[in-house]
Write a protein that holds these residues in place. Structure first.
Motif, PDB file in Angstrom:
ATOM      1  N   CYS A   1     -21.377   9.213  14.082  1.00  0.00           N
ATOM      2  CA  CYS A   1     -22.017   8.912  12.909  1.00  0.00           C
ATOM      3  C   CYS A   1     -20.996   8.064  11.942  1.00  0.00           C
ATOM      4  O   CYS A   1     -21.492   7.210  11.082  1.00  0.00           O
ATOM      5  CB  CYS A   1     -22.514  10.023  12.341  1.00  0.00           C
ATOM      6  N   ALA A   2     -19.831   8.768  11.752  1.00  0.00           N
ATOM      7  CA  ALA A   2     -18.740   8.279  10.913  1.00  0.00           C
ATOM      8  C   ALA A   2     -18.361   6.850  11.053  1.00  0.00           C
ATOM      9  O   ALA A   2     -18.223   5.857  10.316  1.00  0.00           O
ATOM     10  CB  ALA A   2     -17.623   8.966  10.735  1.00  0.00           C
ATOM     11  N   ALA A   3     -18.380   6.596  12.542  1.00  0.00           N
ATOM     12  CA  ALA A   3     -17.862   5.149  13.075  1.00  0.00           C
ATOM     13  C   ALA A   3     -19.056   4.222  12.661  1.00  0.00           C
ATOM     14  O   ALA A   3     -18.978   3.034  12.140  1.00  0.00           O
ATOM     15  CB  ALA A   3     -17.654   5.178  14.414  1.00  0.00           C
ATOM     16  N   ARG A   4     -20.275   4.434  12.977  1.00  0.00           N
ATOM     17  CA  ARG A   4     -21.395   3.527  12.382  1.00  0.00           C
ATOM     18  C   ARG A   4     -21.589   3.408  11.047  1.00  0.00           C
ATOM     19  O   ARG A   4     -21.624   2.345  10.551  1.00  0.00           O
ATOM     20  CB  ARG A   4     -22.710   4.374  13.129  1.00  0.00           C
ATOM     21  N   GLU A   5     -21.151   4.242  10.210  1.00  0.00           N
ATOM     22  CA  GLU A   5     -21.352   4.313   8.591  1.00  0.00           C
ATOM     23  C   GLU A   5     -20.294   3.223   8.118  1.00  0.00           C
ATOM     24  O   GLU A   5     -20.539   2.408   7.455  1.00  0.00           O
ATOM     25  CB  GLU A   5     -21.043   5.592   8.065  1.00  0.00           C
ATOM     26  N   THR A   6     -19.140   3.433   8.836  1.00  0.00           N
ATOM     27  CA  THR A   6     -17.978   2.381   8.451  1.00  0.00           C
ATOM     28  C   THR A   6     -18.448   1.145   9.024  1.00  0.00           C
ATOM     29  O   THR A   6     -18.130   0.115   8.079  1.00  0.00           O
ATOM     30  CB  THR A   6     -16.652   3.012   9.150  1.00  0.00           C
ATOM     31  N   LEU A   7     -18.911   0.966  10.003  1.00  0.00           N
ATOM     32  CA  LEU A   7     -19.091  -0.373  10.620  1.00  0.00           C
ATOM     33  C   LEU A   7     -20.080  -0.931   9.589  1.00  0.00           C
ATOM     34  O   LEU A   7     -20.184  -2.071   9.115  1.00  0.00           O
ATOM     35  CB  LEU A   7     -19.668  -0.276  11.989  1.00  0.00           C
ATOM     36  N   ASN A   8     -21.229  -0.359   9.176  1.00  0.00           N
ATOM     37  CA  ASN A   8     -22.446  -0.567   8.401  1.00  0.00           C
ATOM     38  C   ASN A   8     -21.587  -0.947   6.699  1.00  0.00           C
ATOM     39  O   ASN A   8     -22.139  -2.036   6.181  1.00  0.00           O
ATOM     40  CB  ASN A   8     -23.443   0.443   8.228  1.00  0.00           C
ATOM     41  N   ARG A   9     -20.891  -0.224   6.505  1.00  0.00           N
ATOM     42  CA  ARG A   9     -20.172  -0.626   5.188  1.00  0.00           C
ATOM     43  C   ARG A   9     -19.358  -1.837   5.163  1.00  0.00           C
ATOM     44  O   ARG A   9     -19.525  -2.457   4.210  1.00  0.00           O
ATOM     45  CB  ARG A   9     -19.402   0.494   4.582  1.00  0.00           C
ATOM     46  N   GLU A  10     -18.727  -1.909   6.199  1.00  0.00           N
ATOM     47  CA  GLU A  10     -17.838  -3.176   6.352  1.00  0.00           C
ATOM     48  C   GLU A  10     -18.651  -4.514   6.574  1.00  0.00           C
ATOM     49  O   GLU A  10     -18.575  -5.547   5.965  1.00  0.00           O
ATOM     50  CB  GLU A  10     -16.788  -3.232   7.581  1.00  0.00           C
ATOM     51  N   LEU A  11     -19.598  -4.477   7.448  1.00  0.00           N
ATOM     52  CA  LEU A  11     -20.785  -5.331   7.418  1.00  0.00           C
ATOM     53  C   LEU A  11     -21.346  -5.903   6.197  1.00  0.00           C
ATOM     54  O   LEU A  11     -21.683  -7.144   5.994  1.00  0.00           O
ATOM     55  CB  LEU A  11     -21.855  -5.175   8.709  1.00  0.00           C
ATOM     56  N   ALA A  12     -21.678  -4.885   5.382  1.00  0.00           N
ATOM     57  CA  ALA A  12     -22.429  -5.246   4.020  1.00  0.00           C
ATOM     58  C   ALA A  12     -21.430  -5.688   3.151  1.00  0.00           C
ATOM     59  O   ALA A  12     -21.801  -6.609   2.229  1.00  0.00           O
ATOM     60  CB  ALA A  12     -22.796  -3.744   3.320  1.00  0.00           C
ATOM     61  N   GLU A  13     -20.092  -5.546   3.265  1.00  0.00           N
ATOM     62  CA  GLU A  13     -19.022  -6.274   2.370  1.00  0.00           C
ATOM     63  C   GLU A  13     -18.915  -7.697   2.854  1.00  0.00           C
ATOM     64  O   GLU A  13     -18.550  -8.550   2.241  1.00  0.00           O
ATOM     65  CB  GLU A  13     -17.785  -5.498   2.436  1.00  0.00           C
ATOM     66  N   MET A  14     -19.003  -7.961   4.257  1.00  0.00           N
ATOM     67  CA  MET A  14     -18.857  -9.215   5.105  1.00  0.00           C
ATOM     68  C   MET A  14     -19.862 -10.154   5.003  1.00  0.00           C
ATOM     69  O   MET A  14     -19.672 -11.457   4.685  1.00  0.00           O
ATOM     70  CB  MET A  14     -18.230  -8.954   6.226  1.00  0.00           C
ATOM     71  N   LEU A  15     -21.003  -9.845   5.246  1.00  0.00           N
ATOM     72  CA  LEU A  15     -22.222 -10.659   5.148  1.00  0.00           C
ATOM     73  C   LEU A  15     -23.256 -10.156   4.170  1.00  0.00           C
ATOM     74  O   LEU A  15     -23.502  -9.246   3.395  1.00  0.00           O
ATOM     75  CB  LEU A  15     -23.180  -9.987   6.661  1.00  0.00           C
ATOM     76  N   ASN A  16     -24.110 -11.491   3.914  1.00  0.00           N
ATOM     77  CA  ASN A  16     -25.234 -11.261   2.841  1.00  0.00           C
ATOM     78  C   ASN A  16     -26.307 -10.714   3.578  1.00  0.00           C
ATOM     79  O   ASN A  16     -26.395 -10.264   4.878  1.00  0.00           O
ATOM     80  CB  ASN A  16     -25.405 -12.563   2.294  1.00  0.00           C
ATOM     81  N   ALA A  17     -27.563 -10.225   2.832  1.00  0.00           N
ATOM     82  CA  ALA A  17     -28.579  -9.591   3.065  1.00  0.00           C
ATOM     83  C   ALA A  17     -29.231 -10.290   4.518  1.00  0.00           C
ATOM     84  O   ALA A  17     -29.535  -9.732   5.443  1.00  0.00           O
ATOM     85  CB  ALA A  17     -29.647  -8.991   1.949  1.00  0.00           C
ATOM     86  N   ARG A  18     -29.405 -11.859   4.314  1.00  0.00           N
ATOM     87  CA  ARG A  18     -30.218 -12.439   5.380  1.00  0.00           C
ATOM     88  C   ARG A  18     -29.309 -12.276   6.655  1.00  0.00           C
ATOM     89  O   ARG A  18     -29.987 -11.950   7.759  1.00  0.00           O
ATOM     90  CB  ARG A  18     -30.334 -13.634   4.838  1.00  0.00           C
ATOM     91  N   GLN A  19     -28.051 -12.448   6.445  1.00  0.00           N
ATOM     92  CA  GLN A  19     -27.207 -12.473   7.754  1.00  0.00           C
ATOM     93  C   GLN A  19     -27.338 -11.286   8.541  1.00  0.00           C
ATOM     94  O   GLN A  19     -27.334 -10.915   9.669  1.00  0.00           O
ATOM     95  CB  GLN A  19     -25.640 -12.918   7.427  1.00  0.00           C
ATOM     96  N   ARG A  20     -26.987 -10.071   7.623  1.00  0.00           N
ATOM     97  CA  ARG A  20     -27.255  -8.701   8.193  1.00  0.00           C
ATOM     98  C   ARG A  20     -28.631  -8.503   8.837  1.00  0.00           C
ATOM     99  O   ARG A  20     -28.538  -7.769   9.873  1.00  0.00           O
ATOM    100  CB  ARG A  20     -26.881  -7.469   7.125  1.00  0.00           C
ATOM    101  N   ALA A  21     -29.706  -8.789   8.320  1.00  0.00           N
ATOM    102  CA  ALA A  21     -30.897  -8.598   8.798  1.00  0.00           C
ATOM    103  C   ALA A  21     -30.980  -9.618  10.173  1.00  0.00           C
ATOM    104  O   ALA A  21     -31.620  -8.840  11.138  1.00  0.00           O
ATOM    105  CB  ALA A  21     -31.950  -9.261   7.937  1.00  0.00           C
ATOM    106  N   ARG A  22     -30.550 -10.620  10.234  1.00  0.00           N
ATOM    107  CA  ARG A  22     -30.585 -11.352  11.267  1.00  0.00           C
ATOM    108  C   ARG A  22     -29.437 -10.727  12.383  1.00  0.00           C
ATOM    109  O   ARG A  22     -29.951 -10.669  13.596  1.00  0.00           O
ATOM    110  CB  ARG A  22     -29.832 -12.796  11.099  1.00  0.00           C
TER     111      ARG A  22
END
Length: 179
Positions: free
Chosen positions: A125-146
């Motif tokens: 769970c911690a690894a998934r949360e870290t990944l999601n946080r880093e993706l949110a910092e790297m990608l915009n909402a449209r890219q994350r949705a894609r």
């Protein structure tokens, strides 16, 4: 005397046939354990699946070179961590099964394995949360949705392929699935 001998032989024969039929039925119900997987082959397949997944992600996002250079290593690292934790979980589940089948009074060992499983799940769970946080910092909402949709579609296709491979052949419906 001869009648009694005949009756005893008939009774013994019936008992033997019943015993053999019961043993055959019991053996038919037992499940053969599949042979252990070839670890080298498993690793090569995992690497190829990861490469295909990266291609699908790049195709869906069409990121800049800078984002791609940060995104792909992040996804690869997250995949390796998830695989390691999944292998650890599988190992612990096997240990749990063996412990349950062994000494019934081994409550302390069971608690230890259950605690280790809980730790592994928290790490996942911690690894998934870290990944999601880093993706949110790297990608915009449209890219994350894609990305979410591309990964969901990719994982569905992989599951479908695995299910298709494991189905018994149509001309041998009674045979177990291919493993």
């Amino acid at each position: 005397m001869r009648d009694m001998t005949t009756r005893v032989l008939i009774s013994l024969s019936i008992g033997l046939v019943t015993l053999l039929a019961g043993a055959a039925a019991a053996m038919e119900g037992t499940r053969r354990e599949p042979p252990p997987p070839d670890e080298g082959l498993v690793r090569r397949v995992e690497e190829r699946v990861e490469m295909l997944r990266k291609w699908r992600v790049l195709e869906a996002l069409d990121p800049s070179e800078e984002v791609a250079n940060r995104l792909l290593p992040l996804l690869s690292s997250a995949d390796r961590r998830e695989r390691d934790l999944s292998h650890q979980r599988e190992r612990l589940i096997g240990e749990l099964r063996r412990t349950l089948e062994g000494d019934a009074r081994n409550e302390e060992r069971l608690r230890g394995v259950l605690d280790a499983l809980e730790v592994t799940e928290r790490e996942r769970c911690a690894a998934r949360e870290t990944l999601n946080r880093e993706l949110a910092e790297m990608l915009n909402a449209r890219q994350r949705a894609r990305l979410v949709l591309a990964l969901e579609e990719f994982h569905r296709e992989v599951r479908d392929l695995i299910a298709r491979v494991r189905r018994p052949p149509a001309d041998h419906p009674g045979e177990p699935p291919i493993e």
